[in-house]
Design an enzyme around this catalytic site. Structure first.
Site, PDB file in Angstrom:
ATOM      1  N   ASP A  46       2.517   0.610  -5.156  1.00 13.65           N
ATOM      2  CA  ASP A  46       3.556  -0.245  -4.410  1.00 13.65           C
ATOM      3  C   ASP A  46       4.709  -0.499  -5.571  1.00 13.65           C
ATOM      4  OD1 ASP A  46       2.112  -2.320  -2.050  1.00 13.65           O
ATOM      5  OD2 ASP A  46       0.885  -1.288  -3.595  1.00 13.65           O
ATOM      6  N   THR A 119      -0.633  -1.938   2.287  1.00 15.26           N
ATOM      7  CA  THR A 119      -1.353  -1.993   1.143  1.00 15.26           C
ATOM      8  C   THR A 119      -3.058  -2.051   1.175  1.00 15.26           C
ATOM      9  OG1 THR A 119       0.312  -2.575  -0.020  1.00 15.26           O
ATOM     10  CG2 THR A 119      -1.328  -2.874  -1.366  1.00 15.26           C
TER      11      THR A 119
HETATM   12 MG    MG Z   1       4.339  -3.535   0.835  1.00 16.72          MG
END
Ligand code: MG
Ligand code: AMP
Ligand code: MG
Length: 299
Positions: A46, A119
């Site tokens: 990320d 995620t």
């Molecule tokens: Mg995200």
């Protein structure tokens, strides 16, 4: 002109961020951090993908406002500088800007970046649900968007693909399947299910429910015609989750609003959460809106 120029950079950096996601997954060292709340994780991927996207766009479109999901990133580092890319998509630049958007200046642009949408799914190895999302808004409205799907398979090979669109121009990078008249397939969350979400869905009496992770992946189902509505009657998604899909769905003649039919707004100073949920459809929008109970959630 400013819009197409910035969008051409967004397409290129979304694809490069996808390579980062693939490389970190392949390394096996995801560096998982819990951001608090329910199923709210962050990984090295990320952060590094956002670093690449935001440093590159800051250099390419310095007058635009760029808002990324991850807020603990230092852009003034050698690593950040080493990730800058000035590449652009020639495919985007082959198209001219729709007249209605031609007056937009670079300083009007607000770019919403979700470097890794899904995620939780990334961590669990559900790679098909993962996307890179870059949405571009002007004067509060989502006007262009990019969804990159790093693990999209073509003939058994995970080559990835880019979907992009501009309101008034159209959307590219996918094929919409023919959809039978009256069919009602709803897609919603996999990992953030709760009563209000289920109740809103039940009221619509769908033929089928598809639960997958990620806002981007659900928008793709609606864009391609696999699902007829993305319905999530709950807070949880943020502007960076919805801006890209909102623009692409609109560029195809569809609609994305909250569950009460109010447009989602993307000004630089709006609160990030989509507090009153998400409803996105390519057709039969009024049907879904009429079925959602008025008291389903706080306004
Ligand atoms: Mg995200
Ligand atoms: P989902 O449809 O649950 O996969 O979520 C789509 C996007 O919204 C993802 O980026 C999620 O992280 C985010 N999201 C949805 N619900 C929540 C929640 N309750 N807390 C934090 N993020 C959420
Ligand atoms: Mg997300």
């Amino acid at each position: 002109m400013a819009l197409m120029r910035t969008l051409s950079a967004c397409v290129s950096v979304a694809e490069k961020a996808g390579v980062v996601l693939r490389d970190i997954m392949a390394s096996g060292n995801l560096g998982i951090v819990d951001k608090g709340g329910i199923n709210n994780l962050q990984t090295l991927a990320d952060k590094k993908a956002q670093l690449l996207i935001v440093t590159s766009l800051m250099k390419h479109s310095p007058k635009a406002t760029i808002i990324g999901e991850e807020d603990d990133i230092d852009y003034d580092t050698d690593e950040a500088r080493s990730l800058i890319t000035m590449d652009t998509s020639s495919e985007v630049m082959e198209h001219s800007c729709p007249d209605k958007l031609a007056g937009i200046n670079e300083e009007d642009l607000v770019i919403w970046v979700d470097p890794l949408d899904g995620t939780k799914e990334y961590v669990e190895g559900r790679k098909q649900d993962v996307t890179v999302l870059i949405g571009i808004a002007a004067h509060g409205e989502a006007v262009a968007g990019v969804i990159y799907q790093p693990w999209y398979e073509v003939e058994g090979k995970e080559t990835g693909r880019t979907l992009w669109g501009v309101v008034g121009l159209g959307a590219f990078g996918f094929k919409r399947v023919p959809v039978p008249e009256g069919r009602k397939i709803i897609t919603t969350t996999r990992s953030h299910m709760q009563k209000s979400v289920q109740d809103a869905i039940d009221s619509c009496k769908p033929d089928k429910l598809i639960q997958i992770g990620g806002a981007g992946s659900k928008c793709i189902l609606v864009i391609e015609g696999t699902a007829d509505a993305y319905l999530f009657a709950s807070p949880g998604t943020k502007k960076w989750d919805t801006c890209a899909g909102d623009a692409i769905i609109k560029s195809l003649g569809g609609k994305m609003t909250d569950v009460f039919g109010k447009d989602l707004l993307y000004h630089a100073d709006v609160p990030y959460p989509n507090k009153t949920g998400v409803l996105a459809t390519m057709r039969d929008f009024d049907f879904y809106l009429s079925k959602i109970p008025a008291n389903i959630m706080d306004r």
